[in-house]
Design a protein around this motif. Sequence first.
Motif, PDB file in Angstrom:
ATOM      1  N   SER A 138     -44.023  12.596  -6.775  1.00 14.72           N
ATOM      2  CA  SER A 138     -45.123  13.533  -7.002  1.00 14.72           C
ATOM      3  C   SER A 138     -44.936  14.771  -6.129  1.00 14.72           C
ATOM      4  CB  SER A 138     -46.467  12.876  -6.672  1.00 14.72           C
ATOM      5  OG  SER A 138     -46.723  11.787  -7.527  1.00 14.72           O
ATOM      6  N   VAL A 139     -45.335  15.913  -6.634  1.00 16.94           N
ATOM      7  CA  VAL A 139     -45.203  17.166  -5.892  1.00 16.94           C
ATOM      8  C   VAL A 139     -46.566  17.827  -5.736  1.00 16.94           C
ATOM      9  CG1 VAL A 139     -42.812  17.601  -6.569  1.00 16.94           C
ATOM     10  CG2 VAL A 139     -44.657  18.401  -8.038  1.00 16.94           C
ATOM     11  N   GLY A 140     -46.754  18.512  -4.602  1.00 16.36           N
ATOM     12  CA  GLY A 140     -48.028  19.158  -4.306  1.00 16.36           C
ATOM     13  C   GLY A 140     -48.745  18.418  -3.205  1.00 16.36           C
ATOM     14  N   SER A 141     -49.578  19.116  -2.457  1.00 17.15           N
ATOM     15  CA  SER A 141     -50.256  18.503  -1.323  1.00 17.15           C
ATOM     16  C   SER A 141     -51.701  18.112  -1.635  1.00 17.15           C
ATOM     17  CB  SER A 141     -50.234  19.454  -0.118  1.00 17.15           C
ATOM     18  OG  SER A 141     -50.767  20.723  -0.475  1.00 17.15           O
ATOM     19  N   LEU A 142     -52.497  19.053  -2.140  1.00 20.46           N
ATOM     20  CA  LEU A 142     -53.900  18.758  -2.388  1.00 20.46           C
ATOM     21  C   LEU A 142     -54.095  17.825  -3.571  1.00 20.46           C
ATOM     22  CD1 LEU A 142     -55.515  22.290  -1.844  1.00 20.46           C
ATOM     23  CD2 LEU A 142     -55.461  20.350  -0.266  1.00 20.46           C
ATOM     24  N   SER A 143     -53.284  18.004  -4.602  1.00 19.93           N
ATOM     25  CA  SER A 143     -53.407  17.177  -5.798  1.00 19.93           C
ATOM     26  C   SER A 143     -52.007  16.851  -6.315  1.00 19.93           C
ATOM     27  CB  SER A 143     -54.224  17.913  -6.866  1.00 19.93           C
ATOM     28  OG  SER A 143     -54.449  17.095  -7.982  1.00 19.93           O
ATOM     29  N   PRO A 144     -51.280  15.964  -5.620  1.00 21.09           N
ATOM     30  CA  PRO A 144     -49.897  15.671  -6.005  1.00 21.09           C
ATOM     31  C   PRO A 144     -49.788  15.198  -7.450  1.00 21.09           C
ATOM     32  CG  PRO A 144     -50.757  14.021  -4.471  1.00 21.09           C
ATOM     33  CD  PRO A 144     -51.745  15.138  -4.500  1.00 21.09           C
ATOM     34  N   THR A 145     -48.792  15.754  -8.156  1.00 23.11           N
ATOM     35  CA  THR A 145     -48.652  15.524  -9.598  1.00 23.11           C
ATOM     36  C   THR A 145     -47.209  15.185  -9.944  1.00 23.11           C
ATOM     37  OG1 THR A 145     -50.444  17.101 -10.009  1.00 23.11           O
ATOM     38  CG2 THR A 145     -49.028  16.571 -11.878  1.00 23.11           C
ATOM     39  N   ILE A 146     -47.045  14.333 -10.953  1.00 21.86           N
ATOM     40  CA  ILE A 146     -45.710  13.944 -11.420  1.00 21.86           C
ATOM     41  C   ILE A 146     -45.270  14.868 -12.547  1.00 21.86           C
ATOM     42  CG2 ILE A 146     -44.382  12.112 -12.551  1.00 21.86           C
ATOM     43  CD1 ILE A 146     -46.399  10.132 -11.313  1.00 21.86           C
ATOM     44  N   ASN A 147     -44.053  15.317 -12.484  1.00 23.63           N
ATOM     45  CA  ASN A 147     -43.451  16.085 -13.570  1.00 23.63           C
ATOM     46  C   ASN A 147     -42.603  15.154 -14.432  1.00 23.63           C
ATOM     47  OD1 ASN A 147     -44.483  18.609 -12.684  1.00 23.63           O
ATOM     48  ND2 ASN A 147     -42.870  18.698 -11.127  1.00 23.63           N
ATOM     49  N   TRP A 148     -42.758  15.255 -15.751  1.00 24.79           N
ATOM     50  CA  TRP A 148     -41.969  14.411 -16.645  1.00 24.79           C
ATOM     51  C   TRP A 148     -40.478  14.627 -16.432  1.00 24.79           C
ATOM     52  CZ3 TRP A 148     -41.596  10.202 -19.198  1.00 24.79           C
ATOM     53  CH2 TRP A 148     -40.599  10.029 -20.157  1.00 24.79           C
ATOM     54  N   GLY A 149     -40.095  15.862 -16.162  1.00 25.46           N
ATOM     55  CA  GLY A 149     -38.678  16.144 -15.975  1.00 25.46           C
ATOM     56  C   GLY A 149     -38.059  15.336 -14.849  1.00 25.46           C
ATOM     57  N   THR A 150     -38.846  15.022 -13.828  1.00 26.34           N
ATOM     58  CA  THR A 150     -38.364  14.192 -12.716  1.00 26.34           C
ATOM     59  C   THR A 150     -38.491  12.717 -13.034  1.00 26.34           C
ATOM     60  OG1 THR A 150     -39.064  15.912 -11.162  1.00 26.34           O
ATOM     61  CG2 THR A 150     -38.583  13.741 -10.242  1.00 26.34           C
ATOM     62  N   LEU A 151     -39.630  12.336 -13.617  1.00 31.54           N
ATOM     63  CA  LEU A 151     -39.867  10.924 -13.918  1.00 31.54           C
ATOM     64  C   LEU A 151     -38.843  10.387 -14.898  1.00 31.54           C
ATOM     65  CD1 LEU A 151     -41.600   8.366 -13.700  1.00 31.54           C
ATOM     66  CD2 LEU A 151     -43.073   9.297 -15.507  1.00 31.54           C
ATOM     67  N   LYS A 152     -38.477  11.173 -15.892  1.00 33.05           N
ATOM     68  CA  LYS A 152     -37.590  10.656 -16.943  1.00 33.05           C
ATOM     69  C   LYS A 152     -36.215  10.282 -16.412  1.00 33.05           C
ATOM     70  CE  LYS A 152     -35.708  15.080 -18.643  1.00 33.05           C
ATOM     71  NZ  LYS A 152     -35.630  15.985 -19.808  1.00 33.05           N
ATOM     72  N   GLU A 153     -35.824  10.862 -15.271  1.00 31.21           N
ATOM     73  CA  GLU A 153     -34.504  10.593 -14.700  1.00 31.21           C
ATOM     74  C   GLU A 153     -34.480   9.369 -13.790  1.00 31.21           C
ATOM     75  OE1 GLU A 153     -33.522  14.198 -12.717  1.00 31.21           O
ATOM     76  OE2 GLU A 153     -33.088  15.296 -14.582  1.00 31.21           O
ATOM     77  N   GLN A 154     -35.639   8.821 -13.483  1.00 28.91           N
ATOM     78  CA  GLN A 154     -35.693   7.661 -12.594  1.00 28.91           C
ATOM     79  C   GLN A 154     -35.113   6.432 -13.295  1.00 28.91           C
ATOM     80  OE1 GLN A 154     -36.752   8.273  -9.365  1.00 28.91           O
ATOM     81  NE2 GLN A 154     -36.731  10.336 -10.259  1.00 28.91           N
ATOM     82  N   GLU A 155     -34.407   5.614 -12.536  1.00 32.20           N
ATOM     83  CA  GLU A 155     -33.734   4.441 -13.117  1.00 32.20           C
ATOM     84  C   GLU A 155     -34.394   3.151 -12.643  1.00 32.20           C
ATOM     85  OE1 GLU A 155     -29.625   4.866 -12.055  1.00 32.20           O
ATOM     86  OE2 GLU A 155     -29.235   6.192 -13.776  1.00 32.20           O
ATOM     87  N   PHE A 156     -34.496   2.193 -13.584  1.00 30.55           N
ATOM     88  CA  PHE A 156     -35.141   0.917 -13.297  1.00 30.55           C
ATOM     89  C   PHE A 156     -34.333  -0.219 -13.916  1.00 30.55           C
ATOM     90  CE2 PHE A 156     -38.438   4.172 -13.459  1.00 30.55           C
ATOM     91  CZ  PHE A 156     -39.119   3.952 -12.265  1.00 30.55           C
ATOM     92  N   LEU A 157     -34.359  -1.354 -13.222  1.00 35.43           N
ATOM     93  CA  LEU A 157     -33.663  -2.549 -13.699  1.00 35.43           C
ATOM     94  C   LEU A 157     -34.597  -3.321 -14.625  1.00 35.43           C
ATOM     95  CD1 LEU A 157     -30.892  -3.960 -13.201  1.00 35.43           C
ATOM     96  CD2 LEU A 157     -32.067  -5.348 -11.458  1.00 35.43           C
ATOM     97  N   ILE A 158     -34.138  -3.574 -15.863  1.00 32.49           N
ATOM     98  CA  ILE A 158     -34.979  -4.209 -16.890  1.00 32.49           C
ATOM     99  C   ILE A 158     -34.314  -5.502 -17.361  1.00 32.49           C
ATOM    100  CG2 ILE A 158     -36.025  -3.930 -19.174  1.00 32.49           C
ATOM    101  CD1 ILE A 158     -37.217  -2.087 -17.062  1.00 32.49           C
ATOM    102  N   PRO A 159     -35.090  -6.600 -17.495  1.00 34.55           N
ATOM    103  CA  PRO A 159     -34.505  -7.868 -17.934  1.00 34.55           C
ATOM    104  C   PRO A 159     -34.160  -7.865 -19.413  1.00 34.55           C
ATOM    105  CG  PRO A 159     -36.876  -8.094 -17.657  1.00 34.55           C
ATOM    106  CD  PRO A 159     -36.517  -6.725 -17.162  1.00 34.55           C
TER     107      PRO A 159
END
Length: 409
Positions: A138-159
């Motif tokens: 999340s970015v920002g101090s008073l109201s931190p917000t997630i950008n899709w452009g950053t979230l979409k690149e995150q990697e997760f292990l899926i069964p």
Amino acid sequence: MATDTIDPVKLDINNLDKSDWKTYRFDEIAQNISERVDPNDTDLEVYVGLEHLDSESLHITRHGSPDDVNGTKLRFYKGDIIFGRRRAYQRKAGIATWDGFCSAHALVLRANPDVIHPDLFPFFIHSDLFMNRAVDISVGSLSPTINWGTLKEQEFLIPPMNIQRVIFKLLLSNDAVIKADKLLNEKMTVFLNSQIESQIHNTKMYGRTINEVLDSLKKHRPVTSLKTLGSVFKGRGIPKADVIENGIPCVRYGELYTKHHRVIRAFYSTISQESAKKAVKLEKNDLLFAGSGETIAEIGKSAAFIDDFTAYAGSDILIFRPKDMDGVYLGYLMNSQLVRQQLNKFGTGATVMHVYQSDIEKIKVPDIPKNQQIAIGNFLENIEKNITNIQKKIENGNSLQKQLINQVF
């Protein structure tokens, strides 16, 4: 391993073999649905704002309408996940059970069924793994917000899908129990509220003014003001700086809003012997009122002290000390609809609302014998105990659900 050949009993959640699990980018796991809606030009009737999402809950139980909002919003469809991308630390993400539109401060996420089963996806979103990552990016101090452009690149292990099917069946089974208990809790709470009015007042409230209700009440029960039944005075002392660990129990003003309801069942602050000299010592069956609040609904919230041990009340608390009344009954009486409506009428102020000693003294209540008070209090407390047991069961179910989710992901 063939699909659906895993025995849920033999699947060791505590020791999952993740050697054949695969890593996916989030945009491979889910789609970001960015279809736009103008609330002033739509046939959709359901609006979901961030205020309608409950922290840590999979389910959305409240919603608004197009009349509540303006500006472009996001379209969602039944089964989509509405995830609060603003202030992700609040962990707000729920399953849409209708078609509608939502706040642009949310993300509308839809599971890719080739990677993750749609029934498992909501649980994955509520995992610590995902939520902690969401907070981190999340970015920002008073109201931190997630950008899709950053979230979409995150990697997760899926069964693998066969493992997923077993896991979500376990999670869905537990979730069904939680939902059933929540529904029962809601019904029991409605029942308790109705019984408070019927047992104490036994007269119709809806659609009547306070005076009309009191006139009706007088036909079958004597009515009097609190001033005739006891005395009202103010608490004093106990600023935050005086609170210590392992001292004498006390009730501070703000705790009447957040910690106590009807009856004081536990204490959350303690003070020293020296500080106690500046505070008001409570007596059994005292009723404590919050003398001020930010809204009409907050003023006059009260709870009864029903114990024999030594405890104290701080400033901004108004204390009603009855001559001879049952404390449990008082706790329910003074939070009844009739009394709350009278308090609302007395409330004054602009930014902060107040009620005063003279207002409390004017409150009209039934004047019934103490033995009847005790019987009514016991009856209502039995319902309250059942509600408490259900709530503990819900807490245990939520804890188990969270544990299962985090053991998987």
